[in-house]
Design a protein around this motif. Sequence first.
Motif, mmCIF file in Angstrom:
data_model
loop_
_atom_site.group_PDB
_atom_site.id
_atom_site.type_symbol
_atom_site.label_atom_id
_atom_site.label_comp_id
_atom_site.label_asym_id
_atom_site.label_seq_id
_atom_site.Cartn_x
_atom_site.Cartn_y
_atom_site.Cartn_z
ATOM 1 N N ILE A 28 0.873 -1.174 0.000
ATOM 2 C CA ILE A 28 0.000 0.000 0.000
ATOM 3 C C ILE A 28 0.910 1.224 0.000
ATOM 4 C CG2 ILE A 28 -1.807 1.249 1.240
ATOM 5 C CD1 ILE A 28 -2.565 -1.492 2.480
ATOM 6 N N SER A 29 0.842 2.014 -1.046
ATOM 7 C CA SER A 29 1.835 3.057 -1.278
ATOM 8 C C SER A 29 1.985 4.014 -0.100
ATOM 9 C CB SER A 29 1.482 3.846 -2.549
ATOM 10 O OG SER A 29 0.203 4.448 -2.421
ATOM 11 N N LEU A 52 -8.837 3.452 -0.777
ATOM 12 C CA LEU A 52 -7.663 3.644 -1.627
ATOM 13 C C LEU A 52 -6.779 2.401 -1.622
ATOM 14 C CD1 LEU A 52 -6.622 7.328 -0.766
ATOM 15 C CD2 LEU A 52 -7.359 6.475 -3.007
ATOM 16 N N ALA A 53 -6.588 1.821 -0.434
ATOM 17 C CA ALA A 53 -5.734 0.640 -0.309
ATOM 18 C C ALA A 53 -6.317 -0.554 -1.053
ATOM 19 C CB ALA A 53 -5.532 0.299 1.162
ATOM 20 N N GLN A 62 -8.799 5.963 3.323
ATOM 21 C CA GLN A 62 -7.554 5.205 3.180
ATOM 22 C C GLN A 62 -7.838 3.740 2.875
ATOM 23 O OE1 GLN A 62 -5.957 6.240 7.017
ATOM 24 N NE2 GLN A 62 -4.448 7.644 6.141
ATOM 25 N N ASP A 83 -8.311 -0.461 -3.528
ATOM 26 C CA ASP A 83 -8.206 -0.174 -4.961
ATOM 27 C C ASP A 83 -6.797 -0.483 -5.465
ATOM 28 O OD1 ASP A 83 -9.309 1.004 -7.457
ATOM 29 O OD2 ASP A 83 -7.772 2.514 -7.110
ATOM 30 N N GLU A 84 -5.774 -0.088 -4.711
ATOM 31 C CA GLU A 84 -4.390 -0.385 -5.099
ATOM 32 C C GLU A 84 -4.158 -1.885 -5.181
ATOM 33 O OE1 GLU A 84 -1.092 1.369 -3.125
ATOM 34 O OE2 GLU A 84 -1.973 3.377 -3.054
ATOM 35 N N LEU A 85 -4.624 -2.603 -4.177
ATOM 36 C CA LEU A 85 -4.413 -4.053 -4.140
ATOM 37 C C LEU A 85 -5.200 -4.729 -5.274
ATOM 38 C CD1 LEU A 85 -4.606 -4.505 -0.274
ATOM 39 C CD2 LEU A 85 -2.568 -4.830 -1.699
ATOM 40 N N SER A 86 -6.374 -4.237 -5.573
ATOM 41 C CA SER A 86 -7.173 -4.809 -6.674
ATOM 42 C C SER A 86 -6.446 -4.637 -8.009
ATOM 43 C CB SER A 86 -8.552 -4.120 -6.748
ATOM 44 O OG SER A 86 -9.288 -4.363 -5.561
ATOM 45 N N LYS A 87 -5.791 -3.516 -8.188
ATOM 46 C CA LYS A 87 -5.039 -3.290 -9.432
ATOM 47 C C LYS A 87 -3.830 -4.210 -9.504
ATOM 48 C CE LYS A 87 -6.569 1.477 -10.089
ATOM 49 N NZ LYS A 87 -6.232 2.921 -9.984
ATOM 50 N N GLN A 88 -3.245 -4.514 -8.347
ATOM 51 C CA GLN A 88 -2.129 -5.457 -8.328
ATOM 52 C C GLN A 88 -2.603 -6.851 -8.762
ATOM 53 O OE1 GLN A 88 -0.011 -5.374 -4.527
ATOM 54 N NE2 GLN A 88 -0.322 -3.155 -4.402
#
Length: 276
Positions: free
Chosen positions: A242-243, A263-264, A260, A266-271
């Motif tokens: 998580i950036s 956002l987290a 947060q 969403d980041e992990l889903s893109k990974q």
Amino acid sequence: MEEITFLKRKAVEIRMDLLTMIYEARTGHTGGSLSSTDILTVLYYKVMNIDPSKPKWADRDRYVQSKGHSVEALWSILADKGFFPKEELKTFSQFGSRLIGHPNNKVPGIEMNTGALGHGLPISVGMALAAKLDGKSYKVYTLMGDGEQAEGSIWEGAMAAAQYKLDNLIAIIDRNRLQITGSTEDVMGLEPLGDKWRSFGWEVVEVDGNDIEQLVEVFSTTPRVAGKPTMIVANTVKGKGISFSENQVAWHHKVPTEEQFNLAIDELSKQLEVLV
């Protein structure tokens, strides 16, 4: 490659699960759970000889989480493996739940209650010695924090493991370089950490603890030397995945806000999307 992709995807899924647990419970050790997720994923889905349907099987490999406060990744993995129903994760840290903020041996798959730092390695030494005395072939794995290396009991266990030639003992340090009050090197300097363990009679290997391929390779070659316990210094990033939490000491024990959390996830889903 298929297996590596599976492990990478699984690690991302576990990060999503543990973050959801922490967000919904409004408590938890986020940073250390995220830094150790890849290590636990490789151990539980690739390395260890375990059977969720027989958690007390005499010949099972043993895992002791010495850094007990970072339990969320472990709970997520044990549920995913089938040691207990995944639905139970929703009770994390609620009144009456057995899924508390540290490993609890009332839960299948947990060998020992841990939480007071410095105890996991000495316990694991005893388990590994028992295997030798009983003529058993199982291995014992234990995960320590790097801040935990300031505990004297760690070094007592280190001496005993070398004395009894416990090559069935594999210890891992989650070397994310941050502890609750700041940098490990500011709080209690550890370097040269690998050399210290070598001087205590251990075979030491350093690895990128967030690199699935490297972890698979290292674990596949343990024990490294007959008659010597193995220490894996796993260099990791606190808050990995998580950036905005990476390398941030504030995320040692921090609960994400709704923004947060979204956002987290969403980041992990893109990974996950790129791991096909």
